[in-house]
Structures are given as C-alpha cells and as structure tokens.
Design a protein around this motif. Sequence first.
Motif, mmCIF file in Angstrom:
data_model
loop_
_atom_site.group_PDB
_atom_site.id
_atom_site.type_symbol
_atom_site.label_atom_id
_atom_site.label_comp_id
_atom_site.label_asym_id
_atom_site.label_seq_id
_atom_site.Cartn_x
_atom_site.Cartn_y
_atom_site.Cartn_z
ATOM 1 N N ASN A 115 89.000 90.209 98.805
ATOM 2 C CA ASN A 115 88.212 91.419 98.907
ATOM 3 C C ASN A 115 86.751 90.952 98.927
ATOM 4 O OD1 ASN A 115 86.436 93.464 97.614
ATOM 5 N ND2 ASN A 115 88.303 94.680 97.604
ATOM 6 N N LYS A 116 86.026 91.240 99.981
ATOM 7 C CA LYS A 116 84.651 90.728 100.148
ATOM 8 C C LYS A 116 83.738 91.160 99.007
ATOM 9 C CE LYS A 116 85.318 88.316 103.751
ATOM 10 N NZ LYS A 116 85.329 86.864 103.637
ATOM 11 N N LYS A 117 83.935 92.364 98.497
ATOM 12 C CA LYS A 117 83.114 92.845 97.386
ATOM 13 C C LYS A 117 83.386 91.997 96.138
ATOM 14 C CE LYS A 117 82.016 97.022 94.776
ATOM 15 N NZ LYS A 117 82.344 98.432 94.561
ATOM 16 N N ASP A 118 84.682 91.707 95.858
ATOM 17 C CA ASP A 118 85.030 90.877 94.709
ATOM 18 C C ASP A 118 84.494 89.465 94.875
ATOM 19 O OD1 ASP A 118 86.357 92.986 93.473
ATOM 20 O OD2 ASP A 118 88.363 92.306 94.069
ATOM 21 N N GLU A 119 84.603 88.916 96.090
ATOM 22 C CA GLU A 119 84.106 87.562 96.337
ATOM 23 C C GLU A 119 82.587 87.493 96.119
ATOM 24 O OE1 GLU A 119 84.288 84.015 99.704
ATOM 25 O OE2 GLU A 119 85.232 85.936 100.132
ATOM 26 N N LYS A 120 81.881 88.494 96.593
ATOM 27 C CA LYS A 120 80.418 88.535 96.426
ATOM 28 C C LYS A 120 80.055 88.616 94.947
ATOM 29 C CE LYS A 120 76.328 90.980 98.068
ATOM 30 N NZ LYS A 120 75.818 92.048 98.935
ATOM 31 N N ARG A 121 80.805 89.437 94.180
ATOM 32 C CA ARG A 121 80.557 89.557 92.740
ATOM 33 C C ARG A 121 80.771 88.222 92.045
ATOM 34 N NH1 ARG A 121 84.730 93.395 91.110
ATOM 35 N NH2 ARG A 121 84.132 92.799 89.011
ATOM 36 N N ALA A 122 81.840 87.507 92.419
ATOM 37 C CA ALA A 122 82.141 86.215 91.795
ATOM 38 C C ALA A 122 81.041 85.200 92.093
ATOM 39 C CB ALA A 122 83.492 85.693 92.278
ATOM 40 N N LYS A 123 80.582 85.156 93.332
ATOM 41 C CA LYS A 123 79.539 84.212 93.726
ATOM 42 C C LYS A 123 78.203 84.541 93.071
ATOM 43 C CE LYS A 123 81.550 82.758 98.088
ATOM 44 N NZ LYS A 123 81.400 82.723 99.551
ATOM 45 N N ALA A 124 77.998 85.808 92.726
ATOM 46 C CA ALA A 124 76.763 86.235 92.082
ATOM 47 C C ALA A 124 76.787 86.014 90.574
ATOM 48 C CB ALA A 124 76.480 87.703 92.385
ATOM 49 N N GLY A 125 77.903 85.527 90.059
ATOM 50 C CA GLY A 125 77.991 85.225 88.635
ATOM 51 C C GLY A 125 78.506 86.359 87.777
ATOM 52 N N ALA A 158 92.080 83.227 98.733
ATOM 53 C CA ALA A 158 91.499 82.459 99.839
ATOM 54 C C ALA A 158 89.969 82.499 99.860
ATOM 55 C CB ALA A 158 92.074 82.913 101.181
ATOM 56 N N ALA A 159 89.338 82.897 98.757
ATOM 57 C CA ALA A 159 87.873 82.934 98.694
ATOM 58 C C ALA A 159 87.319 81.519 98.577
ATOM 59 C CB ALA A 159 87.409 83.760 97.499
ATOM 60 N N ASP A 160 86.137 81.298 99.125
ATOM 61 C CA ASP A 160 85.452 80.013 98.958
ATOM 62 C C ASP A 160 84.556 80.132 97.725
ATOM 63 O OD1 ASP A 160 84.173 77.605 99.048
ATOM 64 O OD2 ASP A 160 83.186 77.947 100.976
ATOM 65 N N LEU A 161 85.056 79.600 96.609
ATOM 66 C CA LEU A 161 84.318 79.659 95.349
ATOM 67 C C LEU A 161 83.811 78.273 94.958
ATOM 68 C CD1 LEU A 161 86.660 82.142 93.468
ATOM 69 C CD2 LEU A 161 84.472 82.625 94.576
ATOM 70 N N THR A 162 83.532 77.450 95.964
ATOM 71 C CA THR A 162 82.992 76.116 95.738
ATOM 72 C C THR A 162 81.721 76.215 94.898
ATOM 73 O OG1 THR A 162 83.838 75.434 97.885
ATOM 74 C CG2 THR A 162 82.188 74.010 96.876
ATOM 75 N N MET A 163 81.690 75.476 93.803
ATOM 76 C CA MET A 163 80.541 75.397 92.894
ATOM 77 C C MET A 163 80.195 76.732 92.222
ATOM 78 S SD MET A 163 79.976 72.174 93.146
ATOM 79 C CE MET A 163 78.472 71.973 92.220
ATOM 80 N N ALA A 189 84.140 83.791 82.388
ATOM 81 C CA ALA A 189 84.482 84.975 83.186
ATOM 82 C C ALA A 189 85.848 85.513 82.773
ATOM 83 C CB ALA A 189 84.490 84.628 84.667
ATOM 84 N N ASP A 190 85.989 86.830 82.820
ATOM 85 C CA ASP A 190 87.275 87.481 82.582
ATOM 86 C C ASP A 190 87.994 87.563 83.923
ATOM 87 O OD1 ASP A 190 89.469 89.039 82.042
ATOM 88 O OD2 ASP A 190 88.335 90.758 81.295
#
Length: 99
Positions: free
Chosen positions: A3-13, A24-29, A35-36
């Motif tokens: 989910n692009k919104k979830d991926e963006k939230r994860a990348k934003a910390g 399949a999200a790219d969560l490199t680094m 995080a919960d």
Amino acid sequence: MANKKDEKRAKAGDKHLSGADLSAADLTMADLRAADLTMANLARANLGGADLRGADLRAANLAGATNLTDADLTGAKYAKTHWPVGFDPEKAGAIERLE
C-alpha cells in the motif's frame, strides 16, 4: 504489492504501522526502531540495512523478505511471526515474546 500510503509512512519514520501492508516494499535503510509492526505484511519486502531494533514484529508476515540478514533486529520482539525459510530470528538478535 505494498500500500503506497503505508510504504510512505514507513519510510518517513512512522512508528505506528500495526497491520500495515508493506508487501514487496523497498525499505532499504529504513529507520523502524521501536516501530509497532504487529500483524504487518512485510512479505517480499527489501529490508537491507533496515533498523528494526526494538520493533514489535509479533504476528507479522516476513515470509520471503529479502536482505533480512543485513537488517538490525537487536531486541525486536516476535511471536507467531512468519519468517523467511531458514532464517533464525534469535541468531539475528530478536527475542520471542508471547505476551
């Protein structure tokens, strides 16, 4: 696919990702310290260099996650977590917590 919104939230910390679809999200680094991620779908996610120290991975799906051996799982909690075949979470520093 994530989910692009979830991926963006994860990348934003964002630390409140319980139930998030990060498949399949790219969560490199990614900074996912403390995080919960309970019940989150991280199947096939790229976790290379991700910081998961102290994260809550209980009931999360990490089946097929890539580069997990490069992630820092020190103190991450898990129970009923789906890991990639052959991955040893305790060797990686994660701690089984049933409560």
